[in-house]
Motif scaffolding. Structure first.
Motif, PDB file in Angstrom:
ATOM      1  N   GLU A  23      -7.485  -0.103  -3.017  1.00 15.26           N
ATOM      2  CA  GLU A  23      -7.034  -0.752  -1.788  1.00 15.26           C
ATOM      3  C   GLU A  23      -8.081  -0.727  -0.677  1.00 15.26           C
ATOM      4  O   GLU A  23      -7.904  -1.390   0.345  1.00 15.26           O
ATOM      5  CB  GLU A  23      -5.763  -0.063  -1.277  1.00 15.26           C
ATOM      6  CG  GLU A  23      -4.611  -0.139  -2.251  1.00 15.26           C
ATOM      7  CD  GLU A  23      -3.418   0.687  -1.792  1.00 15.26           C
ATOM      8  OE1 GLU A  23      -3.278   0.922  -0.577  1.00 15.26           O
ATOM      9  OE2 GLU A  23      -2.637   1.099  -2.654  1.00 15.26           O
ATOM     10  N   TYR A  24      -9.157   0.028  -0.857  1.00 12.35           N
ATOM     11  CA  TYR A  24     -10.094   0.258   0.233  1.00 12.35           C
ATOM     12  C   TYR A  24     -11.498  -0.309   0.004  1.00 12.35           C
ATOM     13  O   TYR A  24     -12.358  -0.157   0.852  1.00 12.35           O
ATOM     14  CB  TYR A  24     -10.214   1.761   0.510  1.00 12.35           C
ATOM     15  CG  TYR A  24      -8.871   2.449   0.590  1.00 12.35           C
ATOM     16  CD1 TYR A  24      -7.964   2.120   1.588  1.00 12.35           C
ATOM     17  CD2 TYR A  24      -8.493   3.399  -0.356  1.00 12.35           C
ATOM     18  CE1 TYR A  24      -6.722   2.730   1.665  1.00 12.35           C
ATOM     19  CE2 TYR A  24      -7.255   4.015  -0.290  1.00 12.35           C
ATOM     20  CZ  TYR A  24      -6.378   3.679   0.727  1.00 12.35           C
ATOM     21  OH  TYR A  24      -5.153   4.290   0.789  1.00 12.35           O
ATOM     22  N   GLN A  31      -7.831  10.481  -0.659  1.00 14.54           N
ATOM     23  CA  GLN A  31      -7.509   9.717  -1.862  1.00 14.54           C
ATOM     24  C   GLN A  31      -7.184  10.625  -3.041  1.00 14.54           C
ATOM     25  O   GLN A  31      -7.534  11.807  -3.049  1.00 14.54           O
ATOM     26  CB  GLN A  31      -8.674   8.799  -2.214  1.00 14.54           C
ATOM     27  CG  GLN A  31      -8.953   7.770  -1.135  1.00 14.54           C
ATOM     28  CD  GLN A  31     -10.180   6.929  -1.426  1.00 14.54           C
ATOM     29  OE1 GLN A  31     -10.749   6.980  -2.500  1.00 14.54           O
ATOM     30  NE2 GLN A  31     -10.584   6.131  -0.449  1.00 14.54           N
ATOM     31  N   VAL A  85     -16.599   5.372  -1.651  1.00 18.71           N
ATOM     32  CA  VAL A  85     -16.462   3.966  -1.289  1.00 18.71           C
ATOM     33  C   VAL A  85     -17.826   3.275  -1.268  1.00 18.71           C
ATOM     34  O   VAL A  85     -17.972   2.148  -1.726  1.00 18.71           O
ATOM     35  CB  VAL A  85     -15.744   3.814   0.073  1.00 18.71           C
ATOM     36  CG1 VAL A  85     -15.812   2.385   0.572  1.00 18.71           C
ATOM     37  CG2 VAL A  85     -14.294   4.252  -0.061  1.00 18.71           C
ATOM     38  N   ASN A  92      -9.221   4.235  -4.972  1.00 21.84           N
ATOM     39  CA  ASN A  92      -9.869   3.453  -3.907  1.00 21.84           C
ATOM     40  C   ASN A  92      -9.649   1.947  -3.988  1.00 21.84           C
ATOM     41  O   ASN A  92     -10.231   1.205  -3.205  1.00 21.84           O
ATOM     42  CB  ASN A  92     -11.375   3.742  -3.888  1.00 21.84           C
ATOM     43  CG  ASN A  92     -12.103   3.145  -5.070  1.00 21.84           C
ATOM     44  OD1 ASN A  92     -11.511   2.816  -6.084  1.00 21.84           O
ATOM     45  ND2 ASN A  92     -13.405   3.021  -4.935  1.00 21.84           N
ATOM     46  N   LYS A 152      -4.067   8.386   1.125  1.00 20.28           N
ATOM     47  CA  LYS A 152      -4.475   7.601   2.293  1.00 20.28           C
ATOM     48  C   LYS A 152      -5.952   7.275   2.112  1.00 20.28           C
ATOM     49  O   LYS A 152      -6.616   7.843   1.255  1.00 20.28           O
ATOM     50  CB  LYS A 152      -4.296   8.411   3.576  1.00 20.28           C
ATOM     51  CG  LYS A 152      -2.886   8.868   3.843  1.00 20.28           C
ATOM     52  CD  LYS A 152      -2.866   9.726   5.095  1.00 20.28           C
ATOM     53  CE  LYS A 152      -1.529  10.420   5.242  1.00 20.28           C
ATOM     54  NZ  LYS A 152      -1.563  11.436   6.271  1.00 20.28           N
ATOM     55  N   GLU A 153      -6.460   6.402   2.957  1.00 21.55           N
ATOM     56  CA  GLU A 153      -7.871   6.019   2.830  1.00 21.55           C
ATOM     57  C   GLU A 153      -8.792   7.232   2.974  1.00 21.55           C
ATOM     58  O   GLU A 153      -9.786   7.334   2.268  1.00 21.55           O
ATOM     59  CB  GLU A 153      -8.237   4.951   3.854  1.00 21.55           C
ATOM     60  CG  GLU A 153      -9.659   4.438   3.674  1.00 21.55           C
ATOM     61  CD  GLU A 153      -9.984   3.255   4.559  1.00 21.55           C
ATOM     62  OE1 GLU A 153     -11.087   2.710   4.380  1.00 21.55           O
ATOM     63  OE2 GLU A 153      -9.153   2.874   5.399  1.00 21.55           O
ATOM     64  N   ASN A 154      -8.457   8.158   3.860  1.00 25.49           N
ATOM     65  CA  ASN A 154      -9.329   9.317   4.066  1.00 25.49           C
ATOM     66  C   ASN A 154      -8.875  10.541   3.258  1.00 25.49           C
ATOM     67  O   ASN A 154      -9.403  11.632   3.436  1.00 25.49           O
ATOM     68  CB  ASN A 154      -9.415   9.668   5.553  1.00 25.49           C
ATOM     69  CG  ASN A 154      -8.078  10.074   6.143  1.00 25.49           C
ATOM     70  OD1 ASN A 154      -7.038   9.938   5.504  1.00 25.49           O
ATOM     71  ND2 ASN A 154      -8.108  10.551   7.364  1.00 25.49           N
TER      72      ASN A 154
END
Length: 155
Positions: A48-49, A118, A16, A46, A114-116
């Motif tokens: 969405e993040y 990916q 990120v 990524n 999920k964000e953590n």
């Protein structure tokens, strides 16, 4: 297990923060006259993040076939943590998109990202009459994991 979670979180943080960079010299197989594109899929782990569009990472799988029925699978990404790769399969029949499946998973093996945790792995299968002819695992994050492991081991 704890080390895997730490590595996964570190990788996601690194991904990120650093975003991606376009690579020079990527092979554009679509320009080859002897290859027909049969399948193409691109996902972003990524999108969405991240806040900036330039930080969006894309992973792509392309499957081509030539006139002699040889199958060429091409994997590419705009991430600095992935080197483009390709492999060939000998075959004796024409394939269609229905002969190809790509299953994406996260580093922890989950099909839902999920964000953590990916997406980072693609399982590319070539099928004949529903039976697997070839299945390959393509990791889009090996280089990042090696970098993180080297950094952790130096401390």
């Amino acid at each position: 297990m704890k080390k895997n979670i730490i590595l996964s979180v570190c990788f996601m943080f690194l991904l990120v923060l650093t975003g991606c960079s376009s690579k020079d010299g990527e092979k554009d197989l679509s320009m080859r006259q002897d290859l027909a594109l049969i399948y193409e899929e691109t996902v972003s782990p990524n999108k969405e993040y991240v806040k900036s569009e330039e930080d969006i990472v894309n992973y792509s799988i392309e499957v081509y076939q030539n006139k002699d029925y040889k199958i060429l699978v091409n994997a590419k990404s705009n991430s600095q943590f992935f080197e483009p790769m390709q492999y060939e399969l000998e075959y004796d029949k024409k394939i269609t998109e229905s002969n190809i499946t790509v299953k994406w998973t996260t580093l922890m093996g989950n099909p839902k990202a999920k964000e953590n945790d990916q997406l980072g792995v693609a399982y590319v299968s070539i099928l004949e009459n529903g039976k697997v002819l070839s299945e390959r695992k393509i990791s889009f994050v090996n280089k990042a994991i090696e970098t993180i492991t080297d950094t952790v081991n130096k401390k």
